[in-house]
Scaffold this motif. Structure first.
Motif, PDB file in Angstrom:
ATOM      1  N   ILE A  46       2.224  26.443  -5.783  1.00  0.00           N
ATOM      2  CA  ILE A  46       0.894  26.235  -6.362  1.00  0.00           C
ATOM      3  C   ILE A  46       0.674  27.208  -7.511  1.00  0.00           C
ATOM      4  CG2 ILE A  46      -1.571  26.140  -5.874  1.00  0.00           C
ATOM      5  CD1 ILE A  46      -0.781  25.835  -2.865  1.00  0.00           C
ATOM      6  N   ALA A  47       1.011  28.456  -7.267  1.00  0.00           N
ATOM      7  CA  ALA A  47       0.740  29.517  -8.244  1.00  0.00           C
ATOM      8  C   ALA A  47       1.554  29.382  -9.513  1.00  0.00           C
ATOM      9  CB  ALA A  47       1.010  30.883  -7.610  1.00  0.00           C
ATOM     10  N   SER A  48       2.606  28.553  -9.490  1.00  0.00           N
ATOM     11  CA  SER A  48       3.379  28.357 -10.718  1.00  0.00           C
ATOM     12  C   SER A  48       2.595  27.584 -11.767  1.00  0.00           C
ATOM     13  CB  SER A  48       4.701  27.645 -10.410  1.00  0.00           C
ATOM     14  OG  SER A  48       4.474  26.354  -9.879  1.00  0.00           O
TER      15      SER A  48
ATOM     16  N   ASP B 276       4.984  11.955   0.174  1.00  0.00           N
ATOM     17  CA  ASP B 276       4.309  13.200   0.521  1.00  0.00           C
ATOM     18  C   ASP B 276       4.882  14.403  -0.219  1.00  0.00           C
ATOM     19  OD1 ASP B 276       6.719  13.371   1.791  1.00  0.00           O
ATOM     20  OD2 ASP B 276       5.903  13.675   3.810  1.00  0.00           O
ATOM     21  N   SER B 277       5.254  14.177  -1.479  1.00  0.00           N
ATOM     22  CA  SER B 277       5.830  15.273  -2.278  1.00  0.00           C
ATOM     23  C   SER B 277       5.016  15.585  -3.524  1.00  0.00           C
ATOM     24  CB  SER B 277       7.262  14.916  -2.682  1.00  0.00           C
ATOM     25  OG  SER B 277       7.293  13.684  -3.391  1.00  0.00           O
TER      26      SER B 277
ATOM     27  N   MET C  37      -4.785  28.254  -3.415  1.00  0.00           N
ATOM     28  CA  MET C  37      -3.600  28.886  -2.824  1.00  0.00           C
ATOM     29  C   MET C  37      -3.482  28.651  -1.320  1.00  0.00           C
ATOM     30  SD  MET C  37      -2.023  29.975  -5.328  1.00  0.00           S
ATOM     31  CE  MET C  37      -2.625  29.770  -6.981  1.00  0.00           C
ATOM     32  N   ARG C  38      -4.516  28.070  -0.718  1.00  0.00           N
ATOM     33  CA  ARG C  38      -4.481  27.784   0.724  1.00  0.00           C
ATOM     34  C   ARG C  38      -4.524  26.288   1.016  1.00  0.00           C
ATOM     35  NH1 ARG C  38      -6.998  32.443  -0.299  1.00  0.00           N
ATOM     36  NH2 ARG C  38      -8.917  31.429  -0.956  1.00  0.00           N
ATOM     37  N   HIS C  39      -4.331  25.488  -0.024  1.00  0.00           N
ATOM     38  CA  HIS C  39      -4.518  24.038   0.085  1.00  0.00           C
ATOM     39  C   HIS C  39      -3.182  23.330   0.314  1.00  0.00           C
ATOM     40  CE1 HIS C  39      -6.565  20.250  -0.566  1.00  0.00           C
ATOM     41  NE2 HIS C  39      -5.821  19.946  -1.607  1.00  0.00           N
ATOM     42  N   GLN C  40      -3.089  22.539   1.378  1.00  0.00           N
ATOM     43  CA  GLN C  40      -1.937  21.669   1.659  1.00  0.00           C
ATOM     44  C   GLN C  40      -0.632  22.436   1.864  1.00  0.00           C
ATOM     45  OE1 GLN C  40      -4.147  19.378   2.442  1.00  0.00           O
ATOM     46  NE2 GLN C  40      -2.728  17.774   1.788  1.00  0.00           N
ATOM     47  N   LEU C  41      -0.716  23.530   2.603  1.00  0.00           N
ATOM     48  CA  LEU C  41       0.459  24.337   2.913  1.00  0.00           C
ATOM     49  C   LEU C  41       1.109  23.868   4.212  1.00  0.00           C
ATOM     50  CD1 LEU C  41      -0.889  27.873   1.949  1.00  0.00           C
ATOM     51  CD2 LEU C  41       0.788  26.484   0.696  1.00  0.00           C
ATOM     52  N   PRO C  42       2.359  24.238   4.471  1.00  0.00           N
ATOM     53  CA  PRO C  42       3.057  23.788   5.678  1.00  0.00           C
ATOM     54  C   PRO C  42       2.259  24.103   6.952  1.00  0.00           C
ATOM     55  CG  PRO C  42       4.604  24.842   4.196  1.00  0.00           C
ATOM     56  CD  PRO C  42       3.250  25.069   3.612  1.00  0.00           C
ATOM     57  N   GLY C  43       2.237  23.125   7.855  1.00  0.00           N
ATOM     58  CA  GLY C  43       1.538  23.290   9.120  1.00  0.00           C
ATOM     59  C   GLY C  43       0.059  22.987   9.078  1.00  0.00           C
ATOM     60  N   SER C  44      -0.476  22.745   7.896  1.00  0.00           N
ATOM     61  CA  SER C  44      -1.906  22.486   7.772  1.00  0.00           C
ATOM     62  C   SER C  44      -2.256  21.089   8.272  1.00  0.00           C
ATOM     63  CB  SER C  44      -2.338  22.612   6.303  1.00  0.00           C
ATOM     64  OG  SER C  44      -3.631  22.076   6.115  1.00  0.00           O
ATOM     65  N   PRO C  45      -3.319  20.966   9.092  1.00  0.00           N
ATOM     66  CA  PRO C  45      -3.758  19.626   9.485  1.00  0.00           C
ATOM     67  C   PRO C  45      -4.235  18.804   8.295  1.00  0.00           C
ATOM     68  CG  PRO C  45      -5.374  21.262  10.144  1.00  0.00           C
ATOM     69  CD  PRO C  45      -4.161  22.014   9.671  1.00  0.00           C
TER      70      PRO C  45
ATOM     71  N   VAL D 134       0.851  -1.184   0.000  1.00  0.00           N
ATOM     72  CA  VAL D 134       0.000   0.000   0.000  1.00  0.00           C
ATOM     73  C   VAL D 134       0.891   1.239   0.000  1.00  0.00           C
ATOM     74  CG1 VAL D 134      -1.710   1.350   1.289  1.00  0.00           C
ATOM     75  CG2 VAL D 134      -1.882  -1.161   1.217  1.00  0.00           C
ATOM     76  N   VAL D 135       0.679   2.108  -0.996  1.00  0.00           N
ATOM     77  CA  VAL D 135       1.447   3.341  -1.123  1.00  0.00           C
ATOM     78  C   VAL D 135       0.467   4.510  -1.115  1.00  0.00           C
ATOM     79  CG1 VAL D 135       3.100   4.653  -2.492  1.00  0.00           C
ATOM     80  CG2 VAL D 135       3.164   2.139  -2.540  1.00  0.00           C
ATOM     81  N   HIS D 136       0.615   5.407  -0.146  1.00  0.00           N
ATOM     82  CA  HIS D 136      -0.203   6.617  -0.093  1.00  0.00           C
ATOM     83  C   HIS D 136       0.572   7.774  -0.718  1.00  0.00           C
ATOM     84  CE1 HIS D 136      -3.028   4.753   2.739  1.00  0.00           C
ATOM     85  NE2 HIS D 136      -1.975   4.323   3.428  1.00  0.00           N
ATOM     86  N   VAL D 137      -0.046   8.472  -1.648  1.00  0.00           N
ATOM     87  CA  VAL D 137       0.564   9.658  -2.245  1.00  0.00           C
ATOM     88  C   VAL D 137      -0.246  10.873  -1.786  1.00  0.00           C
ATOM     89  CG1 VAL D 137       1.360  10.774  -4.346  1.00  0.00           C
ATOM     90  CG2 VAL D 137       1.273   8.277  -4.233  1.00  0.00           C
ATOM     91  N   VAL D 138       0.461  11.838  -1.186  1.00  0.00           N
ATOM     92  CA  VAL D 138      -0.193  12.975  -0.538  1.00  0.00           C
ATOM     93  C   VAL D 138       0.364  14.284  -1.099  1.00  0.00           C
ATOM     94  CG1 VAL D 138      -0.611  14.135   1.670  1.00  0.00           C
ATOM     95  CG2 VAL D 138      -0.509  11.632   1.576  1.00  0.00           C
ATOM     96  N   THR D 139      -0.520  15.195  -1.456  1.00  0.00           N
ATOM     97  CA  THR D 139      -0.112  16.519  -1.917  1.00  0.00           C
ATOM     98  C   THR D 139       0.446  17.346  -0.765  1.00  0.00           C
ATOM     99  OG1 THR D 139      -1.760  16.529  -3.680  1.00  0.00           O
ATOM    100  CG2 THR D 139      -0.946  18.669  -2.947  1.00  0.00           C
ATOM    101  N   SER D 140       1.552  18.027  -1.026  1.00  0.00           N
ATOM    102  CA  SER D 140       2.164  18.895  -0.022  1.00  0.00           C
ATOM    103  C   SER D 140       2.996  19.962  -0.728  1.00  0.00           C
ATOM    104  CB  SER D 140       3.057  18.074   0.911  1.00  0.00           C
ATOM    105  OG  SER D 140       3.755  18.896   1.810  1.00  0.00           O
ATOM    106  N   TYR D 141       2.830  21.219  -0.305  1.00  0.00           N
ATOM    107  CA  TYR D 141       3.579  22.325  -0.899  1.00  0.00           C
ATOM    108  C   TYR D 141       4.441  23.019   0.151  1.00  0.00           C
ATOM    109  CZ  TYR D 141       0.072  21.752  -4.546  1.00  0.00           C
ATOM    110  OH  TYR D 141      -0.750  21.234  -5.509  1.00  0.00           O
ATOM    111  N   ARG D 142       5.569  23.576  -0.282  1.00  0.00           N
ATOM    112  CA  ARG D 142       6.412  24.382   0.602  1.00  0.00           C
ATOM    113  C   ARG D 142       5.837  25.780   0.803  1.00  0.00           C
ATOM    114  NH1 ARG D 142       9.625  21.765  -3.010  1.00  0.00           N
ATOM    115  NH2 ARG D 142      11.073  20.205  -2.185  1.00  0.00           N
ATOM    116  N   SER D 143       5.134  26.269  -0.218  1.00  0.00           N
ATOM    117  CA  SER D 143       4.569  27.615  -0.164  1.00  0.00           C
ATOM    118  C   SER D 143       3.507  27.742  -1.244  1.00  0.00           C
ATOM    119  CB  SER D 143       5.655  28.671  -0.406  1.00  0.00           C
ATOM    120  OG  SER D 143       6.110  28.601  -1.758  1.00  0.00           O
TER     121      SER D 143
END
Length: 209
Positions: free
Chosen positions: A70-72, A116-117, A90-98, A57-66
């Motif tokens: 996303i805006a690129s 998670d990249s 622009m507010r989705h999956q940003l650092p610190g987000s639960p 089982v491999v989970h792939v999770v969206t995660s952004y540094r900033s």
């Protein structure tokens, strides 16, 4: 159509089964609450059964540094704050987000792998998913997760072009865009891979072992 599991090595690849889509209390791009609960439960049950059969089982999770990452993407930048279903991009999956956390029902820390990249709809882009799969001689992807008409569709297409056998587990995928769920499955079924309910996939896995 017979599922392509006999003589092959399958893995489940879940796509964005995180709180950012599936937990109504914190989600920045939520599915409707009933759909979120349904797809979370379906995945938890399916993953429990495939682990019992020894399927990776491999989970792939969206995660952004900033937000800049996303805006690129010009389309995401264009629809931000417009009222579109992805206007909160622009507010989705940003650092610190639960929202970055996997739903606890679907994750078994001692068994599952997590990538998670993820930055874009296609789970192969900017991740080591292809390396994880090929280093384990895995050639068939049982795809589950969110959203049917974006990340699931894009990953099924990408898997096909890389000569994997993609199988979308029909009752383990869903989308914010409910009117496009069936259409996305039809596109996959017509040109890119297999679509089947979880019970059929589990039976085919059992017959292939």
């Amino acid at each position: 159509m017979t599922l392509p599991l006999s003589g092959r090595r399958a893995a489940v690849v879940t796509i964005d089964l995180h709180r950012g889509h599936l937990d109504p209390e914190v989600a920045t791009m939520p599915l409707p609450a009933d759909a979120a609960a349904r797809v979370t439960k379906a995945n938890a049950e399916f993953l429990r059964e495939v682990r019992n059969q020894g399927v990776p089982v491999v989970h792939v999770v969206t995660s952004y540094r900033s937000a800049a990452e996303i805006a690129s993407n010009p389309w995401w930048a264009a629809v931000a704050d417009t009222g579109a279903s992805r206007s909160n991009a622009m507010r989705h999956q940003l650092p610190g987000s639960p929202g970055l956390q996997l739903m606890p029902e679907v994750y078994e820390a001692d068994y599952d792998l997590v990538i998670d990249s993820k930055k874009r709809y296609d789970c192969f882009v900017a991740t080591d998913l292809d390396h994880v799969l090929r280093s384990r001689s895995l050639d068939t992807l049982l795809l589950t997760g969110v959203n049917t008409n974006s990340c699931v569709l894009a990953t099924a297409v990408a898997a096909n072009t890389r000569d994997y056998a993609p199988v979308v587990v029909e009752d383990c995928v869903d989308t914010m865009d409910r009117h496009l769920h069936d259409a996305a499955l039809a596109v996959i079924r017509q040109a890119f891979g297999w679509v089947a309910p979880a019970q059929d996939v589990l039976e085919a896995l059992g017959d292939s072992r």
